[in-house]
Write a protein that holds these residues in place. Structure first.
Motif, short mmCIF file in Angstrom:
data_model
loop_
_atom_site.label_atom_id
_atom_site.label_comp_id
_atom_site.label_asym_id
_atom_site.label_seq_id
_atom_site.Cartn_x
_atom_site.Cartn_y
_atom_site.Cartn_z
N CYS A 51 50.57 11.20 25.77
CA CYS A 51 50.20 12.58 26.12
C CYS A 51 48.71 12.85 25.95
O CYS A 51 48.19 13.83 26.49
CB CYS A 51 51.03 13.59 25.33
SG CYS A 51 50.76 13.54 23.54
N SER A 60 57.76 18.70 31.70
CA SER A 60 58.41 17.44 31.35
C SER A 60 57.40 16.37 30.92
O SER A 60 57.79 15.31 30.44
CB SER A 60 59.25 16.91 32.52
OG SER A 60 58.42 16.60 33.61
N SER A 61 56.12 16.65 31.08
CA SER A 61 55.09 15.71 30.62
C SER A 61 53.91 16.50 30.06
O SER A 61 52.80 16.43 30.56
CB SER A 61 54.63 14.80 31.75
OG SER A 61 54.12 15.57 32.82
N SER A 63 50.71 17.73 28.22
CA SER A 63 49.51 17.08 27.71
C SER A 63 49.28 17.47 26.25
O SER A 63 49.64 18.56 25.82
CB SER A 63 48.31 17.53 28.53
OG SER A 63 47.12 17.04 27.97
N GLU A 120 61.52 9.46 27.40
CA GLU A 120 60.41 10.38 27.12
C GLU A 120 59.06 9.77 27.51
O GLU A 120 58.23 10.42 28.13
CB GLU A 120 60.40 10.76 25.64
CG GLU A 120 59.32 11.77 25.31
CD GLU A 120 59.35 12.18 23.84
OE1 GLU A 120 58.37 12.81 23.43
OE2 GLU A 120 60.32 11.88 23.12
N GLU A 123 58.86 9.55 31.40
CA GLU A 123 58.70 10.90 31.95
C GLU A 123 57.23 11.31 31.85
O GLU A 123 56.65 11.83 32.78
CB GLU A 123 59.56 11.91 31.19
CG GLU A 123 61.02 11.86 31.53
CD GLU A 123 61.32 12.50 32.88
OE1 GLU A 123 60.73 13.55 33.21
OE2 GLU A 123 62.14 11.93 33.61
N GLN A 124 56.64 11.07 30.68
CA GLN A 124 55.22 11.37 30.49
C GLN A 124 54.37 10.56 31.47
O GLN A 124 53.50 11.11 32.14
CB GLN A 124 54.78 10.99 29.07
CG GLN A 124 55.04 12.01 28.04
CD GLN A 124 53.97 13.10 28.02
OE1 GLN A 124 52.84 12.91 28.44
NE2 GLN A 124 54.37 14.25 27.55
N TRP A 125 54.61 9.28 31.51
CA TRP A 125 53.73 8.41 32.28
C TRP A 125 53.76 8.73 33.78
O TRP A 125 52.72 8.91 34.40
CB TRP A 125 54.09 6.93 32.06
CG TRP A 125 53.09 6.06 32.74
CD1 TRP A 125 53.25 5.35 33.87
CD2 TRP A 125 51.72 5.90 32.35
NE1 TRP A 125 52.08 4.73 34.20
CE2 TRP A 125 51.12 5.06 33.30
CE3 TRP A 125 50.95 6.39 31.30
CZ2 TRP A 125 49.78 4.68 33.22
CZ3 TRP A 125 49.62 6.02 31.23
CH2 TRP A 125 49.05 5.17 32.18
N ASN A 127 55.11 11.41 35.36
CA ASN A 127 54.97 12.82 35.74
C ASN A 127 53.60 13.40 35.41
O ASN A 127 53.31 14.54 35.75
CB ASN A 127 56.04 13.67 35.06
CG ASN A 127 57.40 13.44 35.66
OD1 ASN A 127 57.54 13.34 36.87
ND2 ASN A 127 58.41 13.33 34.82
N ARG A 128 52.74 12.64 34.78
CA ARG A 128 51.45 13.17 34.35
C ARG A 128 50.54 13.54 35.51
O ARG A 128 49.59 14.29 35.34
CB ARG A 128 50.76 12.18 33.42
CG ARG A 128 50.18 10.98 34.13
CD ARG A 128 49.76 9.93 33.12
NE ARG A 128 48.94 8.91 33.72
CZ ARG A 128 49.40 7.92 34.47
NH1 ARG A 128 50.69 7.81 34.72
NH2 ARG A 128 48.58 7.02 34.97
#
Length: 154
Positions: A51, A60-61, A63, A120, A123-125, A127-128
């Motif tokens: 993040c 969902s992602s 920062s 998780e 999703e971060q990676w 959707n960023r």
């Protein structure tokens, strides 16, 4: 605006931060391509800091790029750089590298992506790049420039 606090140690500013934990003291060694580190160890260790690498507003992602402990995760840069090495859209990862450091292949990424314990992180990676919470992503959506995060000078 980046928060600044005096560091508790060289590798930690805020030990009890619920958003971004302190990295392990050996992070720099794990991620050192030229001194015995390897991609897989660095990658697995760096996941809590993903993040810190973006400024997406997508729920969902979210920062955390202003969190005080982000600066201590700098050795992870080699992982985020490699995972950003693509052929086309961001989901088309190019993991082949001809040196001993890069010991993770694309199939292991695919396997992890489908494993619920890693949801998780992925999703971060993936959707960023998108600020729109209503968009379900697939490879075609990565080609739609209207959905990309817009960077503005402020």
């Amino acid at each position: 605006k980046l928060q600044t606090l005096p560091p508790i140690s060289k590798t930690c500013t805020k030990p009890d931060d619920a958003v971004v934990p302190c990295p392990p003291p050996n992070l720099a060694q794990l991620c050192d391509k030229y001194n015995g580190g390897d991609f897989e160890s660095c990658f697995q260790t760096c996941k809590p800091s993903v993040c810190c690498t973006h400024d997406s507003k997508r729920r969902s992602s979210p920062s955390c790029d202003t969190a005080v402990n982000c600066e201590h995760w700098i050795p992870c840069y080699i992982v985020w750089w490699k995972l950003s090495d693509t052929i086309g859209p961001a989901t088309f990862l190019r993991m082949v590298q001809e040196d001993d450091f890069f010991n993770k292949d694309i199939q292991s990424i695919r396997d992890e992506y489908n494993d619920p314990q890693f949801t998780e992180f992925y999703e971060q990676w993936f959707n960023r790049f998108i600020d729109d919470d209503a968009t379900d992503l697939d490879d075609g959506k990565f080609l739609n420039e209207e959905l990309w995060v817009q960077y503005h000078n402020s």
